[in-house]
Design a protein around this motif. Structure first.
Motif, short mmCIF file in Angstrom:
data_model
loop_
_atom_site.label_atom_id
_atom_site.label_comp_id
_atom_site.label_asym_id
_atom_site.label_seq_id
_atom_site.Cartn_x
_atom_site.Cartn_y
_atom_site.Cartn_z
N PRO A 1 0.81 -1.22 0.00
CA PRO A 1 0.00 0.00 0.00
C PRO A 1 0.85 1.27 0.00
O PRO A 1 1.98 1.28 0.48
CB PRO A 1 -0.79 -0.12 1.29
N ILE A 2 0.24 2.34 -0.54
CA ILE A 2 0.82 3.68 -0.46
C ILE A 2 -0.27 4.63 0.00
O ILE A 2 -1.46 4.26 0.06
CB ILE A 2 1.41 4.14 -1.82
N ILE A 3 0.11 5.85 0.30
CA ILE A 3 -0.87 6.83 0.73
C ILE A 3 -0.62 8.15 0.00
O ILE A 3 0.53 8.60 -0.10
CB ILE A 3 -0.83 7.05 2.27
N PHE A 4 -1.68 8.72 -0.56
CA PHE A 4 -1.60 10.05 -1.15
C PHE A 4 -1.76 11.08 -0.02
O PHE A 4 -2.60 10.92 0.86
CB PHE A 4 -2.71 10.26 -2.18
N GLY B 1 -4.36 15.51 9.39
CA GLY B 1 -5.04 14.29 8.98
C GLY B 1 -5.97 14.45 7.79
O GLY B 1 -6.58 13.48 7.35
N ARG B 2 -6.08 15.66 7.25
CA ARG B 2 -6.95 15.88 6.11
C ARG B 2 -6.14 15.79 4.82
O ARG B 2 -4.94 16.05 4.79
CB ARG B 2 -7.63 17.24 6.21
N GLY B 3 -6.84 15.47 3.71
CA GLY B 3 -6.16 15.39 2.43
C GLY B 3 -5.27 14.18 2.31
O GLY B 3 -4.16 14.27 1.77
N MET B 4 -5.73 13.03 2.80
CA MET B 4 -4.97 11.80 2.70
C MET B 4 -5.88 10.66 2.22
O MET B 4 -7.03 10.58 2.64
CB MET B 4 -4.33 11.41 4.04
N ARG B 5 -5.35 9.81 1.35
CA ARG B 5 -6.11 8.67 0.84
C ARG B 5 -5.20 7.45 0.74
O ARG B 5 -4.16 7.49 0.09
CB ARG B 5 -6.72 8.99 -0.53
N LEU B 6 -5.63 6.39 1.38
CA LEU B 6 -4.86 5.14 1.38
C LEU B 6 -5.22 4.30 0.16
O LEU B 6 -6.39 4.20 -0.21
CB LEU B 6 -5.18 4.35 2.67
N VAL B 7 -4.22 3.70 -0.48
CA VAL B 7 -4.42 2.85 -1.65
C VAL B 7 -3.80 1.48 -1.38
O VAL B 7 -2.59 1.37 -1.15
CB VAL B 7 -3.76 3.46 -2.91
N ARG B 8 -4.64 0.46 -1.42
CA ARG B 8 -4.15 -0.91 -1.19
C ARG B 8 -4.18 -1.75 -2.47
O ARG B 8 -3.49 -2.76 -2.56
CB ARG B 8 -4.97 -1.60 -0.10
N GLN B 9 -4.99 -1.31 -3.44
CA GLN B 9 -5.10 -2.05 -4.69
C GLN B 9 -4.90 -1.10 -5.87
O GLN B 9 -5.25 0.08 -5.81
CB GLN B 9 -6.46 -2.73 -4.80
N ASP C 1 -4.88 24.50 -2.11
CA ASP C 1 -3.87 24.01 -3.04
C ASP C 1 -4.05 22.50 -3.20
O ASP C 1 -4.01 21.77 -2.21
CB ASP C 1 -2.46 24.33 -2.52
N GLY C 2 -4.26 22.06 -4.44
CA GLY C 2 -4.53 20.65 -4.69
C GLY C 2 -3.30 19.79 -4.92
O GLY C 2 -3.43 18.62 -5.32
N SER C 3 -2.11 20.32 -4.68
CA SER C 3 -0.88 19.55 -4.91
C SER C 3 -0.81 18.36 -3.97
O SER C 3 -1.07 18.49 -2.77
CB SER C 3 0.35 20.43 -4.70
N VAL C 4 -0.45 17.20 -4.52
CA VAL C 4 -0.33 15.98 -3.71
C VAL C 4 0.95 15.24 -4.05
O VAL C 4 1.57 15.47 -5.10
CB VAL C 4 -1.55 15.04 -3.90
N PHE C 5 1.34 14.35 -3.16
CA PHE C 5 2.46 13.45 -3.39
C PHE C 5 2.08 12.12 -2.75
O PHE C 5 1.01 11.99 -2.14
CB PHE C 5 3.76 14.02 -2.82
N LEU C 6 2.93 11.12 -2.88
CA LEU C 6 2.63 9.84 -2.26
C LEU C 6 3.81 9.35 -1.43
O LEU C 6 4.96 9.73 -1.67
CB LEU C 6 2.24 8.78 -3.30
N GLU C 7 3.51 8.53 -0.45
CA GLU C 7 4.52 7.89 0.38
C GLU C 7 4.16 6.42 0.55
O GLU C 7 2.98 6.05 0.47
CB GLU C 7 4.58 8.53 1.77
N GLU C 8 5.16 5.60 0.82
CA GLU C 8 4.86 4.23 1.18
C GLU C 8 4.10 4.24 2.50
O GLU C 8 4.28 5.15 3.33
CB GLU C 8 6.13 3.39 1.28
#
Length: 281
Positions: free
Chosen positions: A207-210, A218-226, A247-254
């Motif tokens: 999984p990663i998280i945006f 804690g706002r502006g985060m979305r977990l991705v498992r698939q 500001d809609g800029s995002v990045f991802l982390e493990e």
């Protein structure tokens, strides 16, 4: 070193400090204070004079009340601010004087976020410093810069420091340049396809998280498992970041399951003095 320094502080400061420590550390601190208590009977501590005598508190509610109490204990005059809806609130009654702030935007919170209105209140009151508390404008580089431009001391980090750490991507780069270990993560992402390309290029598994690059709390985060969740998660994270932080800029982390959030609070006085209050889980 920390325990010994307690003997150099007035009782009011010690009480506030001990209240923030974990129970085990609090007992140790009290014990250390008792051991060093004879220092008070022989001499008064030589504390540096604060470079201001009047503080505007740019906050409301309990936060403002606590800041006002601390200021009064230090012999500082206080100025409060309030929106029309808060004119009867407790924080307005706990300061030496209070000024109404306004905003062109609707809602009872908007005035506390209006940089121009708050700075004008500070200038008109003769306040030499502004304490932002936490939340509201406390992490606004624009507000800190506006205070600085008006010749008012901002009790907090420099504007450039706030701007740097408010940008999570740049903050990660700073951490890595200082040899601080961080999770694997991306630069700014322009699309969910860019996210997929990054994962493939770095061989980073789910999984990663945006995360919102300019967000927090804690706002502006979305977990991705698939893999089939990438598109929707990216779009929702971008939308929420834009709504919440402008500001809609995002990045991802493990992403690490069962991780623990541990903070270390650091205090610095801008004159070379720096201390931490240990870890908080």
């Amino acid at each position: 070193r920390f325990w010994n320094s307690l003997a150099m502080e007035p009782a009011s400061r010690i009480t506030r400090l001990l209240g923030q420590l974990r129970p085990g550390l609090r007992e140790k601190a009290v014990h250390a204070q008792a051991i060093s208590s004879r220092a008070f009977s022989t001499r008064r501590p030589q504390l540096r004079q604060l470079p201001f005598s009047k503080v505007l508190i740019a906050n409301r509610g309990e936060i403002a009340v606590r800041v006002a109490r601390a200021c009064h204990e230090e012999g500082l005059k206080t100025v409060g601010i309030y929106a029309e809806e808060d004119k009867g609130s407790l924080h307005v009654q706990r300061v030496n004087e209070a000024l109404k702030v306004t905003s062109t935007k609707p809602g009872p919170i908007a005035p506390y976020l209006d940089v121009q209105s708050v700075v004008e209140a500070a200038k008109s009151s003769g306040a030499e410093a502004v304490h932002p508390g936490y939340g509201f404008l406390s992490e606004s580089a624009d507000f800190a810069a506006a205070c600085e431009a008006a010749g008012i001391r901002f009790i907090g980090p420099r504007p450039e420091t706030i701007a740097l750490l408010g940008d999570k991507v740049k903050a990660r780069e700073l951490a890595m340049s200082s040899d601080v270990p961080v999770l694997k993560g991306s630069p700014f992402l322009g699309s969910w396809m860019a996210a997929r390309e990054f994962l493939e290029r770095e061989n980073l598994p789910l999984p990663i998280i945006f995360k919102a690059a300019f967000g927090g709390g804690g706002r502006g985060m979305r977990l991705v498992r698939q893999d089939d969740e990438l598109n929707e998660a990216f779009e929702r994270c971008t939308s929420e970041a834009k709504t919440a932080f402008g500001d809609g800029s995002v990045f991802l982390e493990e992403f690490l399951d069962n991780a623990r959030h541990i903070e270390v609070q650091v205090l610095a006085d801008g004159q070379g003095g720096c201390a931490h209050l240990f870890e908080r889980d």
